[in-house]
Write a protein that holds these residues in place. Structure first.
Motif, PDB file in Angstrom:
ATOM      1  N   LEU A 170      10.004 -36.783 -47.884  1.00  0.00           N
ATOM      2  CA  LEU A 170      11.425 -36.728 -48.349  1.00  0.00           C
ATOM      3  C   LEU A 170      12.521 -35.683 -47.374  1.00  0.00           C
ATOM      4  N   ARG A 171      11.744 -34.537 -47.094  1.00  0.00           N
ATOM      5  CA  ARG A 171      12.495 -33.730 -46.121  1.00  0.00           C
ATOM      6  C   ARG A 171      12.861 -34.302 -44.830  1.00  0.00           C
ATOM      7  N   ILE A 172      11.795 -34.788 -44.369  1.00  0.00           N
ATOM      8  CA  ILE A 172      12.185 -35.428 -43.148  1.00  0.00           C
ATOM      9  C   ILE A 172      13.159 -36.723 -43.011  1.00  0.00           C
ATOM     10  N   GLY A 173      13.086 -37.606 -44.077  1.00  0.00           N
ATOM     11  CA  GLY A 173      13.678 -38.544 -44.279  1.00  0.00           C
ATOM     12  C   GLY A 173      15.433 -38.171 -44.609  1.00  0.00           C
ATOM     13  N   ILE A 174      15.326 -37.318 -45.640  1.00  0.00           N
ATOM     14  CA  ILE A 174      16.663 -37.228 -46.219  1.00  0.00           C
ATOM     15  C   ILE A 174      17.560 -36.079 -44.956  1.00  0.00           C
ATOM     16  N   GLY A 175      16.591 -35.283 -44.506  1.00  0.00           N
ATOM     17  CA  GLY A 175      17.155 -34.655 -43.153  1.00  0.00           C
ATOM     18  C   GLY A 175      17.948 -35.590 -42.289  1.00  0.00           C
ATOM     19  N   LEU A 176      17.089 -36.559 -42.062  1.00  0.00           N
ATOM     20  CA  LEU A 176      17.808 -37.598 -40.886  1.00  0.00           C
ATOM     21  C   LEU A 176      18.855 -38.299 -41.446  1.00  0.00           C
ATOM     22  N   MET A 177      19.098 -38.446 -42.825  1.00  0.00           N
ATOM     23  CA  MET A 177      20.159 -38.997 -43.432  1.00  0.00           C
ATOM     24  C   MET A 177      21.371 -38.068 -43.197  1.00  0.00           C
ATOM     25  N   ALA A 178      21.028 -36.892 -43.406  1.00  0.00           N
ATOM     26  CA  ALA A 178      22.095 -35.711 -43.215  1.00  0.00           C
ATOM     27  C   ALA A 178      22.626 -35.805 -41.694  1.00  0.00           C
ATOM     28  N   ASP A 179      21.755 -35.893 -40.838  1.00  0.00           N
ATOM     29  CA  ASP A 179      22.169 -36.073 -39.470  1.00  0.00           C
ATOM     30  C   ASP A 179      22.922 -37.143 -39.228  1.00  0.00           C
ATOM     31  N   TYR A 180      22.563 -38.455 -39.860  1.00  0.00           N
ATOM     32  CA  TYR A 180      23.356 -39.606 -39.448  1.00  0.00           C
ATOM     33  C   TYR A 180      24.763 -39.543 -40.202  1.00  0.00           C
ATOM     34  N   GLN A 181      25.001 -38.686 -41.366  1.00  0.00           N
ATOM     35  CA  GLN A 181      26.152 -38.643 -42.094  1.00  0.00           C
ATOM     36  C   GLN A 181      27.103 -37.702 -41.311  1.00  0.00           C
ATOM     37  N   ARG A 182      26.305 -36.714 -40.466  1.00  0.00           N
ATOM     38  CA  ARG A 182      27.372 -35.849 -39.909  1.00  0.00           C
ATOM     39  C   ARG A 182      27.923 -36.810 -38.396  1.00  0.00           C
ATOM     40  N   ALA A 183      27.048 -37.681 -37.902  1.00  0.00           N
ATOM     41  CA  ALA A 183      27.482 -38.395 -36.643  1.00  0.00           C
ATOM     42  C   ALA A 183      28.340 -39.518 -36.934  1.00  0.00           C
ATOM     43  N   TRP A 184      28.199 -40.016 -38.147  1.00  0.00           N
ATOM     44  CA  TRP A 184      29.037 -41.128 -38.404  1.00  0.00           C
ATOM     45  C   TRP A 184      30.270 -40.920 -38.925  1.00  0.00           C
ATOM     46  N   ARG A 185      30.377 -39.452 -39.752  1.00  0.00           N
ATOM     47  CA  ARG A 185      31.672 -39.005 -40.478  1.00  0.00           C
ATOM     48  C   ARG A 185      32.052 -39.989 -41.627  1.00  0.00           C
ATOM     49  N   ASP A 186      31.218 -40.792 -42.004  1.00  0.00           N
ATOM     50  CA  ASP A 186      31.198 -41.697 -43.225  1.00  0.00           C
ATOM     51  C   ASP A 186      30.173 -41.849 -43.854  1.00  0.00           C
ATOM     52  N   ARG A 187      30.087 -42.331 -45.189  1.00  0.00           N
ATOM     53  CA  ARG A 187      29.213 -42.221 -45.826  1.00  0.00           C
ATOM     54  C   ARG A 187      28.653 -43.760 -46.496  1.00  0.00           C
ATOM     55  N   ASP A 188      29.115 -44.753 -45.746  1.00  0.00           N
ATOM     56  CA  ASP A 188      28.930 -46.247 -46.148  1.00  0.00           C
ATOM     57  C   ASP A 188      27.397 -46.272 -46.152  1.00  0.00           C
ATOM     58  N   PRO A 189      26.757 -46.576 -47.573  1.00  0.00           N
ATOM     59  CA  PRO A 189      25.399 -46.643 -47.605  1.00  0.00           C
ATOM     60  C   PRO A 189      24.843 -47.747 -46.779  1.00  0.00           C
ATOM     61  N   MET A 190      25.494 -48.700 -46.455  1.00  0.00           N
ATOM     62  CA  MET A 190      24.654 -49.832 -45.589  1.00  0.00           C
ATOM     63  C   MET A 190      24.533 -49.246 -44.212  1.00  0.00           C
TER      64      MET A 190
END
Length: 191
Positions: A107-127
């Motif tokens: 979970l730490r690795i996976g959710i950490g990657l999601m946080a990185d994606y969120q910062r890179a994309w600047r939006d939170r569209d779950p798709m």
């Protein structure tokens, strides 16, 4: 003891055993969900996104392992979030592959990657997260998704239902060419 009484007692013991196993599974899942919630809060990711990903990838089974290719030569995905060894190593994981079965590590690795994606994309569209998990973050950066990625996004009814079940109230890209409200707003800001 009569045979019918012995059979009834055996059936009762099996039924009770099944109930205990089912209760243990539910209790473990609650613990895993609480852990996912805590890590998501720590990383600033809406908890519905990793939890829906887990539903789609492993159905909350920490020991899930999925290999592609007849001998697993194409690669295997490990644990709750179905992390590949390359993805885990790219995120800084240096432990043994079996360590990816550990729920907290995974979970730490996976959710950490999601946080990185969120910062890179600047939006939170779950798709976007669904596309990134299925095809890699490069494909999710191409927005809206095209080809096979768009088909996956359009056909992710279980993922979308899990998002709603876990409290996602924001827009979700519908797979029909329309963008979510968050993505539309971001594009207006960039233009």
């Amino acid at each position: 003891m009569r045979r019918s009484t012995a059979v009834a007692l055996a059936v009762g013991a099996v039924t009770l055993g099944t109930s205990v196993v089912a209760l243990a599974f539910v209790r473990r899942r609650w613990t895993l969900e609480a852990l996912a919630d805590a890590i998501a809060a720590e990383k600033g990711v809406h908890p519905a996104i990793p939890k829906a990903t887990i539903v789609a990838e492993s159905a909350w089974r920490p020991g899930a392992k999925n290999c592609r290719g007849s001998d697993g030569a194409v690669g295997c995905a490990w644990g709750l979030m179905q992390l590949t060894p390359g993805t885990a190593r790219g995120a800084g994981y240096t432990g043994p592959l079996e360590g990816l079965f550990d729920p907290e590590t995974n979970l730490r690795i996976g959710i950490g990657l999601m946080a990185d994606y969120q910062r890179a994309w600047r939006d939170r569209d779950p798709m976007r997260y669904r596309i990134a998990w299925r095809f890699g973050p490069g494909r999710a950066a191409e927005w809206p998704p095209q080809g096979e990625a768009a088909e996956v996004a359009a056909g992710s009814a279980d993922y979308k239902a899990a998002l709603r079940r876990y409290g996602w109230t924001g827009p979700i890209w519908n797979g029909q060419g329309a963008l979510s409200g968050a993505t539309q707003a971001m594009l207006r800001l960039v233009a």
